[in-house]
Design an enzyme around this catalytic site. Structure first.
Site, PDB file in Angstrom:
ATOM      1  N   ASP A  84       0.815  -1.216   0.000  1.00 18.27           N
ATOM      2  CA  ASP A  84       0.000   0.000   0.000  1.00 18.27           C
ATOM      3  C   ASP A  84       0.851   1.270   0.000  1.00 18.27           C
ATOM      4  O   ASP A  84       0.321   2.368  -0.154  1.00 18.27           O
ATOM      5  CB  ASP A  84      -0.940  -0.005   1.213  1.00 18.27           C
ATOM      6  CG  ASP A  84      -2.158   0.885   1.018  1.00 18.27           C
ATOM      7  OD1 ASP A  84      -2.527   1.146  -0.142  1.00 18.27           O
ATOM      8  OD2 ASP A  84      -2.746   1.320   2.019  1.00 18.27           O
TER       9      ASP A  84
ATOM     10  N   THR B 269      -8.152   4.780  -0.599  1.00 15.47           N
ATOM     11  CA  THR B 269      -8.243   3.501  -1.301  1.00 15.47           C
ATOM     12  C   THR B 269      -9.679   3.008  -1.321  1.00 15.47           C
ATOM     13  O   THR B 269     -10.378   3.050  -0.305  1.00 15.47           O
ATOM     14  CB  THR B 269      -7.359   2.448  -0.624  1.00 15.47           C
ATOM     15  OG1 THR B 269      -6.013   2.913  -0.603  1.00 15.47           O
ATOM     16  CG2 THR B 269      -7.423   1.125  -1.363  1.00 15.47           C
TER      17      THR B 269
ATOM     18  N   GLN C  15      -4.889  -1.672  -7.493  1.00 13.27           N
ATOM     19  CA  GLN C  15      -5.650  -0.845  -6.553  1.00 13.27           C
ATOM     20  C   GLN C  15      -6.370   0.247  -7.323  1.00 13.27           C
ATOM     21  O   GLN C  15      -5.823   0.801  -8.280  1.00 13.27           O
ATOM     22  CB  GLN C  15      -4.725  -0.221  -5.518  1.00 13.27           C
ATOM     23  CG  GLN C  15      -5.437   0.603  -4.445  1.00 13.27           C
ATOM     24  CD  GLN C  15      -4.463   1.216  -3.441  1.00 13.27           C
ATOM     25  OE1 GLN C  15      -4.197   2.415  -3.475  1.00 13.27           O
ATOM     26  NE2 GLN C  15      -3.919   0.395  -2.549  1.00 13.27           N
TER      27      GLN C  15
END
Length: 290
Positions: A204, A228, A278
């Site tokens: 991340d 996110t 993502q």
């Protein structure tokens, strides 16, 4: 092993409350909310602890529903979906203040031999020639807010070195590509599960920000809001984060207030270890006073 790495691995191990129910503590990284990588690593840890076999995670798919409170623990509720002949599936719900903040489905597989092929590792300089984050912070000290400088100078469980790091205080536009060498700050335990949890945590970092590079913006740009929405990973080969791993990231698209990023992890021998994708919210408030 450094103290900060030991503390992070302990954070990812979780406290078992009862069958299928776990509690994880939260770490404040200065984002104003729980870091998404922490929630993914802890959720994966909770799911793995409900397996009675040596099956390893091969994929996870997660949705971030609400910002987590970094000052409160998180409860992880694991649902056993299926235990088949070769695969096991789990669904994990992360809860704070009585409401779900995150969902993950993940799949585990028995070790198996099969066909193999992979993408070629990008040909870029090794980590030895690049600045670490403390060196970079010192270089940009005069341009960084004090809080950001202090955060960059703090000891981290992960060593990360960027190829051609952006100055987040400028409006320079760059291609939507980012290359980051990373490794654990010290020797990792041999437990492959801890390696998986830490890679999920690391995935991340330096990810969604790549979608801002073609627009000359960064997470420090006044008015930028980022969050996110969903994050997926596929684990291909075993690895050891005690050694350097290359995180190769690109952003193929941004539109509708969202940005899409893709990432690949390679070891120094060029083996593709894992892949990630993502999509996140990217908004710009134009009425911000600079």
């Amino acid at each position: 092993m450094s103290q900060v790495l030991s503390e992070l691995l302990s954070l990812l191990s979780l406290e078992r409350l009862e069958e299928g129910l776990f509690r994880g503590q939260s770490l404040d990284l200065g984002f104003g909310h729980v870091f998404g990588g922490q929630v993914m690593g802890q959720a994966l840890s909770a799911a793995k602890q409900t397996l009675k076999t040596n099956r390893q995670v091969h994929s996870l798919h997660s949705y971030f529903l609400r910002p987590g409170d970094e000052h409160l623990p998180i409860i992880y509720d694991v649902e056993i979906i299926r235990d088949g002949g070769s695969f096991s599936a789990r669904r994990v719900k992360a809860i704070q203040k009585g409401r779900p903040i995150f969902y993950m489905t993940c799949s585990f597989q028995e070790p198996e031999v099969g066909f193999e092929h992979q993408d070629t590792m990008p040909n870029i300089p090794g980590p030895e020639t690049l600045l670490n984050k403390q060196d970079l912070a010192q270089k940009l000290k005069a341009q960084l807010p004090q809080s950001v400088f202090d955060h960059l100078m703090a000891e981290s469980p992960l060593e990360m070195r960027l190829l051609e790091p952006m100055n987040d205080m400028t409006s320079d536009k760059k291609p939507a590509k980012r290359y980051v060498w990373l490794k654990a700050k010290g020797k990792m335990p041999t437990d492959p599960c801890l390696q998986d949890y830490l890679l999920a945590y690391a995935s991340d970092f330096n990810f969604l920000v790549t979608a801002l590079q073609p627009h000359g913006k960064s997470f420090l740009t006044p008015g930028i809001k980022m969050a996110t929405i969903d994050h997926a990973m596929w684990f291909h080969r075993s690895f050891d984060l005690s050694d350097w791993v290359l995180y190769s990231v690109d952003s193929p698209n941004a539109c509708g207030g969202r940005g899409l990023v893709k990432g690949q992890f390679f070891n120094q021998q060029g083996e593709l270890l894992a892949s990630a994708t993502q999509e996140g919210l990217i908004r710009m408030k134009h009425n911000v006073v600079k």
